[in-house]
Design a protein around this motif. Structure first.
Motif, PDB file in Angstrom:
ATOM      1  N   PRO A   1       7.540  11.453   4.166  1.00  0.00           N
ATOM      2  CA  PRO A   1       7.112  11.280   5.559  1.00  0.00           C
ATOM      3  C   PRO A   1       6.706  12.585   6.238  1.00  0.00           C
ATOM      4  O   PRO A   1       5.755  12.615   7.011  1.00  0.00           O
ATOM      5  CB  PRO A   1       8.341  10.666   6.228  1.00  0.00           C
ATOM      6  CG  PRO A   1       9.103  10.020   5.130  1.00  0.00           C
ATOM      7  CD  PRO A   1       8.868  10.871   3.919  1.00  0.00           C
ATOM      8  N   GLU A   2       7.426  13.670   5.945  1.00  0.00           N
ATOM      9  CA  GLU A   2       7.102  14.941   6.594  1.00  0.00           C
ATOM     10  C   GLU A   2       5.769  15.503   6.126  1.00  0.00           C
ATOM     11  O   GLU A   2       5.165  16.356   6.785  1.00  0.00           O
ATOM     12  CB  GLU A   2       8.209  15.973   6.345  1.00  0.00           C
ATOM     13  CG  GLU A   2       8.452  16.336   4.894  1.00  0.00           C
ATOM     14  CD  GLU A   2       9.450  15.412   4.191  1.00  0.00           C
ATOM     15  OE1 GLU A   2       9.948  15.795   3.123  1.00  0.00           O
ATOM     16  OE2 GLU A   2       9.730  14.319   4.739  1.00  0.00           O
ATOM     17  N   GLU A   3       5.285  15.014   4.994  1.00  0.00           N
ATOM     18  CA  GLU A   3       3.994  15.455   4.471  1.00  0.00           C
ATOM     19  C   GLU A   3       2.860  14.513   4.881  1.00  0.00           C
ATOM     20  O   GLU A   3       1.768  14.949   5.241  1.00  0.00           O
ATOM     21  CB  GLU A   3       4.038  15.544   2.942  1.00  0.00           C
ATOM     22  CG  GLU A   3       4.895  16.685   2.404  1.00  0.00           C
ATOM     23  CD  GLU A   3       4.235  18.040   2.599  1.00  0.00           C
ATOM     24  OE1 GLU A   3       3.005  18.085   2.690  1.00  0.00           O
ATOM     25  OE2 GLU A   3       4.945  19.043   2.668  1.00  0.00           O
ATOM     26  N   THR A   4       3.108  13.213   4.807  1.00  0.00           N
ATOM     27  CA  THR A   4       2.049  12.231   5.053  1.00  0.00           C
ATOM     28  C   THR A   4       1.965  11.775   6.500  1.00  0.00           C
ATOM     29  O   THR A   4       0.929  11.250   6.926  1.00  0.00           O
ATOM     30  CB  THR A   4       2.255  10.986   4.183  1.00  0.00           C
ATOM     31  OG1 THR A   4       3.473  10.325   4.579  1.00  0.00           O
ATOM     32  CG2 THR A   4       2.332  11.354   2.705  1.00  0.00           C
ATOM     33  N   GLY A   5       3.072  11.944   7.246  1.00  0.00           N
ATOM     34  CA  GLY A   5       3.087  11.426   8.612  1.00  0.00           C
ATOM     35  C   GLY A   5       3.315   9.929   8.677  1.00  0.00           C
ATOM     36  O   GLY A   5       3.185   9.328   9.739  1.00  0.00           O
ATOM     37  N   LYS A   6       3.649   9.315   7.549  1.00  0.00           N
ATOM     38  CA  LYS A   6       3.904   7.871   7.491  1.00  0.00           C
ATOM     39  C   LYS A   6       5.281   7.632   6.882  1.00  0.00           C
ATOM     40  O   LYS A   6       5.773   8.454   6.109  1.00  0.00           O
ATOM     41  CB  LYS A   6       2.832   7.171   6.646  1.00  0.00           C
ATOM     42  CG  LYS A   6       1.424   7.304   7.187  1.00  0.00           C
ATOM     43  CD  LYS A   6       0.436   6.476   6.386  1.00  0.00           C
ATOM     44  CE  LYS A   6       0.205   7.058   4.996  1.00  0.00           C
ATOM     45  NZ  LYS A   6      -0.867   6.335   4.270  1.00  0.00           N
ATOM     46  N   PRO A   7       5.924   6.483   7.179  1.00  0.00           N
ATOM     47  CA  PRO A   7       7.229   6.193   6.583  1.00  0.00           C
ATOM     48  C   PRO A   7       7.148   6.120   5.056  1.00  0.00           C
ATOM     49  O   PRO A   7       6.113   5.757   4.487  1.00  0.00           O
ATOM     50  CB  PRO A   7       7.584   4.818   7.169  1.00  0.00           C
ATOM     51  CG  PRO A   7       6.752   4.705   8.405  1.00  0.00           C
ATOM     52  CD  PRO A   7       5.484   5.446   8.128  1.00  0.00           C
ATOM     53  N   SER A   8       8.243   6.467   4.379  1.00  0.00           N
ATOM     54  CA  SER A   8       8.284   6.401   2.915  1.00  0.00           C
ATOM     55  C   SER A   8       8.039   4.977   2.445  1.00  0.00           C
ATOM     56  O   SER A   8       8.625   4.023   2.971  1.00  0.00           O
ATOM     57  CB  SER A   8       9.652   6.869   2.401  1.00  0.00           C
ATOM     58  OG  SER A   8       9.864   8.230   2.670  1.00  0.00           O
ATOM     59  N   GLY A   9       7.169   4.843   1.438  1.00  0.00           N
ATOM     60  CA  GLY A   9       6.908   3.532   0.869  1.00  0.00           C
ATOM     61  C   GLY A   9       6.265   2.563   1.827  1.00  0.00           C
ATOM     62  O   GLY A   9       6.411   1.343   1.687  1.00  0.00           O
ATOM     63  N   ASP A  10       5.511   3.079   2.782  1.00  0.00           N
ATOM     64  CA  ASP A  10       4.944   2.237   3.836  1.00  0.00           C
ATOM     65  C   ASP A  10       4.053   1.133   3.279  1.00  0.00           C
ATOM     66  O   ASP A  10       4.100  -0.011   3.735  1.00  0.00           O
ATOM     67  CB  ASP A  10       4.147   3.121   4.806  1.00  0.00           C
ATOM     68  CG  ASP A  10       3.773   2.396   6.085  1.00  0.00           C
ATOM     69  OD1 ASP A  10       4.637   1.687   6.629  1.00  0.00           O
ATOM     70  OD2 ASP A  10       2.631   2.535   6.532  1.00  0.00           O
ATOM     71  N   ASP A  11       3.235   1.453   2.278  1.00  0.00           N
ATOM     72  CA  ASP A  11       2.345   0.437   1.706  1.00  0.00           C
ATOM     73  C   ASP A  11       3.132  -0.684   1.037  1.00  0.00           C
ATOM     74  O   ASP A  11       2.729  -1.857   1.085  1.00  0.00           O
ATOM     75  CB  ASP A  11       1.391   1.074   0.686  1.00  0.00           C
ATOM     76  CG  ASP A  11       0.261   1.842   1.352  1.00  0.00           C
ATOM     77  OD1 ASP A  11       0.177   1.829   2.591  1.00  0.00           O
ATOM     78  OD2 ASP A  11      -0.533   2.471   0.628  1.00  0.00           O
ATOM     79  N   LEU A  12       4.249  -0.338   0.412  1.00  0.00           N
ATOM     80  CA  LEU A  12       5.076  -1.358  -0.237  1.00  0.00           C
ATOM     81  C   LEU A  12       5.702  -2.281   0.809  1.00  0.00           C
ATOM     82  O   LEU A  12       5.708  -3.504   0.650  1.00  0.00           O
ATOM     83  CB  LEU A  12       6.172  -0.698  -1.077  1.00  0.00           C
ATOM     84  CG  LEU A  12       5.700   0.129  -2.275  1.00  0.00           C
ATOM     85  CD1 LEU A  12       6.877   0.851  -2.916  1.00  0.00           C
ATOM     86  CD2 LEU A  12       5.002  -0.758  -3.295  1.00  0.00           C
TER      87      LEU A  12
END
Length: 333
Positions: free
Chosen positions: A226-237
């Motif tokens: 998340p700190e790298e992508t700006g999105k929650p972990s595993g968001d697509d899943l």
């Protein structure tokens, strides 16, 4: 109390000085930039500019400002797509900041306006997205391009608009390759009146780089921090997106471990715990899906750079585009 309508577009855009126009390619042409909240952004305008430069456009010439304005319209069109994507996918944040429909809903609640806040937020975001699209159209129309160039750009712009809407309707994530890389390069080349061979090379390069970029994004949607992508972990899943890594994992798991395939199917699109996420990531990796996607990214990037090098594009544009291709497809955020 109803919300006031105080947002007005500027009637004209502030002119760019010749000095600013001449400095742009060297200073900001390589725009795979990190947003403050995490994640990297690949933007359409630099590809349009380099399509124009690569097709013989003169950055110090009389048409440079018009070419820049045409490229800037793509940023507004890109904003339209992102706003509507967020309405459709319903995330609460993008790159760590509230998405448009959430921001408008929060504003509605804060001011205690009448009606449903969520409905207002969604409606406002849809309208603002269409407003961005209208402004993009206006920016192309008033860019200052000569009529001959306008006539070359018009059908490409029409295709871009249609592809963008069809992508959203059909949930075809790989049309992102079109409006992020392929069509911007095509528009730049058309603006400069490139020959058919160079236009074809620009588009082929754009398709491969755009899809490779999206494939990398798909991997980050599963494995990114998340700190790298700006999105929650595993968001697509959690959102149930059947991206290429997920689809490949299901196919491979059916042959190698049907139980693992069943586990993935049962968990995709549900509330995923940290333990679930760790297990799903392990399955996707162990069955060979990550390797499968990495091979495709590498092959597409290599093919794109080869197509570029063999084209008649100008040498500076080739060098810049090749660097952008590597940066966009080998990113970690």
């Amino acid at each position: 109390m109803h919300p006031p309508c105080s947002w007005r577009p500027r009637s004209t855009a502030a002119p760019l000085s010749p000095a600013s126009a001449s400095k742009l390619p060297a200073g900001t042409g390589h725009r795979v930039s990190r947003s403050p909240a995490g994640g990297k952004r690949v933007r359409p305008p630099p590809f349009a500019w380099l399509g124009w430069i690569g097709s013989g456009g003169d950055r110090a010439g009389s048409q440079a400002e018009a070419a820049l304005r045409t490229g800037a319209a793509l940023e507004m069109f890109h904003a339209h797509g992102l706003i509507h994507d967020d309405v459709i996918d319903a995330p609460s944040t993008r790159r760590g900041a509230p998405v448009a429909h959430v921001m408008f809903a929060d504003q509605h609640r804060a001011h205690r306006w009448r009606g449903d806040a969520e409905m207002f937020g969604t409606s406002a975001a849809i309208l603002v997205g269409f407003l961005a699209q209208c402004w993009a159209d206006d920016m192309v129309r008033t860019s200052g391009l000569p009529m001959s160039a306008q006539q070359r750009v018009a059908p490409v712009w029409a295709e871009l608009r249609t592809e963008g809407l069809c992508r959203q309707l059909l949930d075809n994530r790989y049309r992102t390759a079109s409006y992020t890389v392929e069509r911007p390069l095509h528009i730049g080349a058309a603006t400069a009146d490139a020959d058919a061979g160079l236009v074809a090379a620009c588009r082929a390069f754009g398709v491969d780089v755009g899809i490779a970029f999206q494939l990398r994004d798909d991997l980050l949607g599963v494995f990114g921090a998340p700190e790298e992508t700006g999105k929650p972990s595993g968001d697509d899943l959690a959102q149930g997106k059947h991206t290429v890594p997920v689809t490949a994992a299901l196919r491979y798991a059916e042959d190698q471990d049907p139980g693992a395939a069943e586990y993935l199917r049962a968990r995709i699109g549900t509330r995923i715990s940290d333990e679930d996420l760790s297990t799903m990531r392990a399955v996707i990796t162990d069955v060979g899906a990550v390797e499968h996607v990495d091979r495709d990214i590498a092959a597409r990037t290599e093919r794109a750079v080869g197509t570029l090098r063999a084209s008649t594009a100008t040498a500076p544009a080739k060098d810049r585009l090749a660097a952008m291709a590597i940066s966009a497809t080998q990113r970690t955020s």
